[in-house]
Design a protein around this motif. Sequence first.
Motif, PDB file in Angstrom:
ATOM      1  N   MET A 259      -8.748   0.430   3.879  1.00 58.25           N
ATOM      2  CA  MET A 259      -8.344   1.562   4.929  1.00 58.25           C
ATOM      3  C   MET A 259      -8.180   3.057   3.997  1.00 58.25           C
ATOM      4  SD  MET A 259      -4.460   1.115   5.913  1.00 58.25           S
ATOM      5  CE  MET A 259      -3.082   1.287   4.663  1.00 58.25           C
ATOM      6  N   LYS A 260      -8.574   4.302   4.706  1.00 61.86           N
ATOM      7  CA  LYS A 260      -7.999   5.390   4.004  1.00 61.86           C
ATOM      8  C   LYS A 260      -6.583   5.753   4.102  1.00 61.86           C
ATOM      9  CE  LYS A 260     -12.349   6.393   2.502  1.00 61.86           C
ATOM     10  NZ  LYS A 260     -12.712   6.524   1.180  1.00 61.86           N
ATOM     11  N   ALA A 261      -6.008   6.308   3.092  1.00 64.26           N
ATOM     12  CA  ALA A 261      -4.587   6.802   3.095  1.00 64.26           C
ATOM     13  C   ALA A 261      -4.464   7.948   2.307  1.00 64.26           C
ATOM     14  CB  ALA A 261      -3.710   5.706   2.658  1.00 64.26           C
ATOM     15  N   ILE A 262      -3.423   8.665   2.261  1.00 65.84           N
ATOM     16  CA  ILE A 262      -2.835   9.665   1.354  1.00 65.84           C
ATOM     17  C   ILE A 262      -1.641   9.038   0.643  1.00 65.84           C
ATOM     18  CG2 ILE A 262      -1.742  12.046   1.147  1.00 65.84           C
ATOM     19  CD1 ILE A 262      -4.366  12.335   2.282  1.00 65.84           C
ATOM     20  N   VAL A 263      -1.880   8.997  -0.666  1.00 67.01           N
ATOM     21  CA  VAL A 263      -1.094   8.191  -1.459  1.00 67.01           C
ATOM     22  C   VAL A 263      -0.232   8.961  -2.445  1.00 67.01           C
ATOM     23  CG1 VAL A 263      -0.896   6.251  -3.061  1.00 67.01           C
ATOM     24  CG2 VAL A 263      -2.612   6.153  -1.537  1.00 67.01           C
ATOM     25  N   LEU A 264       1.096   8.658  -2.397  1.00 71.58           N
ATOM     26  CA  LEU A 264       1.583   9.623  -3.644  1.00 71.58           C
ATOM     27  C   LEU A 264       1.564   8.689  -5.017  1.00 71.58           C
ATOM     28  CD1 LEU A 264       4.271  11.637  -4.038  1.00 71.58           C
ATOM     29  CD2 LEU A 264       5.957   9.542  -3.866  1.00 71.58           C
ATOM     30  N   GLU A 265       0.537   9.188  -5.698  1.00 75.66           N
ATOM     31  CA  GLU A 265       0.106   8.405  -6.985  1.00 75.66           C
ATOM     32  C   GLU A 265       1.135   8.535  -8.163  1.00 75.66           C
ATOM     33  OE1 GLU A 265      -4.292   7.403  -7.710  1.00 75.66           O
ATOM     34  OE2 GLU A 265      -2.794   6.071  -6.743  1.00 75.66           O
ATOM     35  N   SER A 266       1.447   9.821  -8.401  1.00 71.46           N
ATOM     36  CA  SER A 266       2.460   9.976  -9.475  1.00 71.46           C
ATOM     37  C   SER A 266       2.862  11.468  -9.528  1.00 71.46           C
ATOM     38  CB  SER A 266       1.592  10.028 -10.961  1.00 71.46           C
ATOM     39  OG  SER A 266       0.439  10.990 -10.843  1.00 71.46           O
ATOM     40  N   ALA A 267       3.773  11.851 -10.329  1.00 71.82           N
ATOM     41  CA  ALA A 267       4.396  13.171 -10.264  1.00 71.82           C
ATOM     42  C   ALA A 267       3.146  13.916 -10.446  1.00 71.82           C
ATOM     43  CB  ALA A 267       5.430  13.299 -11.324  1.00 71.82           C
ATOM     44  N   GLU A 268       2.157  13.941 -11.045  1.00 74.77           N
ATOM     45  CA  GLU A 268       0.960  14.753 -11.560  1.00 74.77           C
ATOM     46  C   GLU A 268      -0.077  14.700 -10.184  1.00 74.77           C
ATOM     47  OE1 GLU A 268       3.366  13.749 -14.743  1.00 74.77           O
ATOM     48  OE2 GLU A 268       2.067  12.491 -13.650  1.00 74.77           O
ATOM     49  N   ASN A 269      -0.250  13.441  -9.698  1.00 80.90           N
ATOM     50  CA  ASN A 269      -1.051  13.426  -8.610  1.00 80.90           C
ATOM     51  C   ASN A 269      -0.327  12.911  -7.314  1.00 80.90           C
ATOM     52  OD1 ASN A 269      -3.586  13.906  -9.816  1.00 80.90           O
ATOM     53  ND2 ASN A 269      -2.804  12.432 -11.299  1.00 80.90           N
ATOM     54  N   PRO A 270       0.378  13.845  -6.584  1.00 84.03           N
ATOM     55  CA  PRO A 270       1.376  13.437  -5.353  1.00 84.03           C
ATOM     56  C   PRO A 270       0.650  13.240  -4.283  1.00 84.03           C
ATOM     57  CG  PRO A 270       1.540  15.848  -6.011  1.00 84.03           C
ATOM     58  CD  PRO A 270       0.609  15.285  -7.104  1.00 84.03           C
ATOM     59  N   LEU A 271      -0.801  13.749  -3.978  1.00 87.80           N
ATOM     60  CA  LEU A 271      -1.500  13.542  -2.980  1.00 87.80           C
ATOM     61  C   LEU A 271      -3.016  13.155  -3.299  1.00 87.80           C
ATOM     62  CD1 LEU A 271      -0.352  16.785  -1.023  1.00 87.80           C
ATOM     63  CD2 LEU A 271       0.321  14.451  -0.551  1.00 87.80           C
ATOM     64  N   VAL A 272      -3.002  11.956  -3.202  1.00 84.44           N
ATOM     65  CA  VAL A 272      -4.417  11.279  -3.546  1.00 84.44           C
ATOM     66  C   VAL A 272      -5.110  10.771  -2.023  1.00 84.44           C
ATOM     67  CG1 VAL A 272      -5.721   9.761  -4.999  1.00 84.44           C
ATOM     68  CG2 VAL A 272      -3.745  10.980  -5.992  1.00 84.44           C
ATOM     69  N   TYR A 273      -6.423  11.132  -1.663  1.00 84.38           N
ATOM     70  CA  TYR A 273      -6.920  10.517  -0.434  1.00 84.38           C
ATOM     71  C   TYR A 273      -7.690   9.386  -1.092  1.00 84.38           C
ATOM     72  CZ  TYR A 273      -9.960  10.412   3.362  1.00 84.38           C
ATOM     73  OH  TYR A 273     -10.858   9.778   4.529  1.00 84.38           O
ATOM     74  N   LYS A 274      -7.361   8.196  -1.001  1.00 80.58           N
ATOM     75  CA  LYS A 274      -8.212   7.148  -1.364  1.00 80.58           C
ATOM     76  C   LYS A 274      -8.202   5.962  -0.437  1.00 80.58           C
ATOM     77  CE  LYS A 274      -5.944   4.998  -4.804  1.00 80.58           C
ATOM     78  NZ  LYS A 274      -5.201   4.513  -5.957  1.00 80.58           N
ATOM     79  N   GLU A 275      -8.814   4.989  -1.035  1.00 80.29           N
ATOM     80  CA  GLU A 275      -9.112   3.698  -0.010  1.00 80.29           C
ATOM     81  C   GLU A 275      -8.075   2.763  -0.709  1.00 80.29           C
ATOM     82  OE1 GLU A 275     -10.894   0.933   2.800  1.00 80.29           O
ATOM     83  OE2 GLU A 275     -11.571   3.017   2.045  1.00 80.29           O
ATOM     84  N   VAL A 276      -7.190   2.115   0.359  1.00 78.18           N
ATOM     85  CA  VAL A 276      -6.287   1.119  -0.107  1.00 78.18           C
ATOM     86  C   VAL A 276      -6.419  -0.047   0.571  1.00 78.18           C
ATOM     87  CG1 VAL A 276      -4.544   2.855  -0.866  1.00 78.18           C
ATOM     88  CG2 VAL A 276      -4.552   2.102   1.584  1.00 78.18           C
ATOM     89  N   GLU A 277      -5.545  -1.301   0.270  1.00 78.68           N
ATOM     90  CA  GLU A 277      -5.720  -2.500   0.887  1.00 78.68           C
ATOM     91  C   GLU A 277      -5.119  -2.366   2.445  1.00 78.68           C
ATOM     92  OE1 GLU A 277      -5.177  -7.120   0.395  1.00 78.68           O
ATOM     93  OE2 GLU A 277      -4.752  -5.806  -1.303  1.00 78.68           O
ATOM     94  N   LYS A 278      -5.497  -2.820   3.351  1.00 75.51           N
ATOM     95  CA  LYS A 278      -4.992  -2.860   4.662  1.00 75.51           C
ATOM     96  C   LYS A 278      -3.986  -3.854   4.771  1.00 75.51           C
ATOM     97  CE  LYS A 278      -7.160  -4.392   8.475  1.00 75.51           C
ATOM     98  NZ  LYS A 278      -8.068  -4.130   9.866  1.00 75.51           N
ATOM     99  N   PRO A 279      -2.866  -3.697   5.263  1.00 75.88           N
ATOM    100  CA  PRO A 279      -1.765  -4.716   5.242  1.00 75.88           C
ATOM    101  C   PRO A 279      -2.073  -5.697   6.313  1.00 75.88           C
ATOM    102  CG  PRO A 279      -0.849  -2.840   5.983  1.00 75.88           C
ATOM    103  CD  PRO A 279      -2.167  -2.402   5.545  1.00 75.88           C
TER     104      PRO A 279
END
Length: 331
Positions: A1-21
Amino acid sequence: MKAIVLESAENPLVYKEVEKPTPGPGEVLVQIKAAALNRRDYWITIGKYAGIKYPTILGADGAGIVAETGEGASEWLNKEVIINPSHNWGEHPEFQSKEFKILGLPDDGTLAEYVLVKAEYLYPKPAHLTWEQAAALPLAGLTAYRALFIKAKIKKGDKVLIVGVGAGTGTFLLQWALAAGCQVFVTSGSGEKIALAKQLGASAGVNYKAQDWAEELKLFAGGGFDVVVDSALGPDFAKIPDLCCPGGRIVFFGGTAGNIPEINARPIFWKQLQILGTTMGTQEDFKAMLDFVKEHKIVPVVDEVFPLAEAAKAFDKMGSSRQFGKLVIRI
């Protein structure tokens, strides 16, 4: 699924594919139709919030359709729902427990195609609202409802002052108080936002950047206010007790402008004022808020809607405080 992920302090908004729970016992998987931002989400992205963890899917507000259910939650399958983001409140209605948490940190939130939540936090979506309008409600609507009805105990005819009307909580405070039969006054740093508040029903408003804003408000109100709701604190908070009528209630739930300054406490005891802190609300508060919305057919103020892939634009707008009402993400 697609999501907005708080990846790191340097990359706080990453639009990416993640596993559906996958839902476990008592849990559901909600296919999110729309989500909404809160100031909390913005503070997290710039590192000014407690308990930040990476990676996390942000977002406390959301509405959608239950796509999958775990054991014991099958009655929710395919239902249109809105999610209460106030979790683990605890047994005391007066205050939250040590286990209290808000959806979207530490647990993954609603800025995704699907979100996993306990079924106990689901409520039927108000039928008169679109997905975007329903998604705007949860966190800010609940916070505003508890501030006015549980803490300030507003009643018909009260004069209510909302300090800073432009944000989501500010517009909900305005709508709730008007629907309850109160006379509402507002402040803002923007003349345009004051004008929009007056279009919604505010009696008057002043720009808090003006030197004499407090005196001007007092004249508009004919002497003072029964209830003042503030979400900023800071130096101007010292003027609020003088704006209150005897028996007035001052409620606050934020401190974005800094701490309470040195203050003349004499009006507080002489006028029998109350200063009340609040945050979020109980399950009962959330249900009462939804019932109030349905009874009065209230439609949340949505400033702008963005697609999930462009969520960063919504965060940028929130960071500059240009919005009037809620910023919504269509999934």
